[in-house]
Design an enzyme around this catalytic site. Sequence first.
Site, PDB file in Angstrom:
ATOM      1  N   CYS A  64      -1.210   6.386   6.888  1.00 19.69           N
ATOM      2  CA  CYS A  64      -0.085   7.219   7.332  1.00 19.69           C
ATOM      3  C   CYS A  64      -0.364   8.630   6.822  1.00 19.69           C
ATOM      4  CB  CYS A  64       1.268   6.665   6.863  1.00 19.69           C
ATOM      5  SG  CYS A  64       1.602   6.747   5.088  1.00 19.69           S
ATOM      6  N   THR A  66       0.516  10.287   4.065  1.00 21.49           N
ATOM      7  CA  THR A  66       0.124  10.335   2.654  1.00 21.49           C
ATOM      8  C   THR A  66      -0.438   9.019   2.140  1.00 21.49           C
ATOM      9  OG1 THR A  66       2.305   9.645   1.893  1.00 21.49           O
ATOM     10  CG2 THR A  66       1.926  12.030   2.129  1.00 21.49           C
ATOM     11  N   HIS A 132      -9.528 -10.284 -15.419  1.00 19.09           N
ATOM     12  CA  HIS A 132      -8.745  -9.629 -14.373  1.00 19.09           C
ATOM     13  C   HIS A 132      -8.065 -10.649 -13.459  1.00 19.09           C
ATOM     14  CE1 HIS A 132     -10.499  -5.973 -15.819  1.00 19.09           C
ATOM     15  NE2 HIS A 132     -11.715  -6.467 -15.629  1.00 19.09           N
TER      16      HIS A 132
END
Length: 145
Positions: A64, A66, A132
């Site tokens: 989009c 930003t 992680h």
Amino acid sequence: MLAIGSDHGGYGLKQEIMKYLAEQGIEYRDFGTYTEASCDYPVYGEAVARAVASGECERGILICGTGIGISIAANKVGGIRCANCADCYSAEMCRRHNNANILALGARTLGSGLALKIVEIFLTTPFDGGRHARRVEMLDNIQSR
């Protein structure tokens, strides 16, 4: 298969990314928008996120103006870890440490050369796993509470 989508602000960059994907032989499905006519980014953020969450597509790319709004929309869907990246290091680390499954980009904040490099890094960087993996599981469990 890769899912890709954008609103009107990201339409031009999406076209460049799809050309890059085709040149690399990467299969993708375009979830729209299909013109530069004004439209609502949550529609496309959700469509790509649902395709990734369901397993129809392995990963996704959203664009989009930003990258912010469309990433927020995508992250409302369970199982999605969408990262809005504006630099190469973030693109690498969102994959290595967060196992991000959707990349969001801002067409009005990035040049196309940098955006394509970020896409390349996102698509080629593996998840590190290990410690992680536990953290990614914790992230995924937040939505189930």
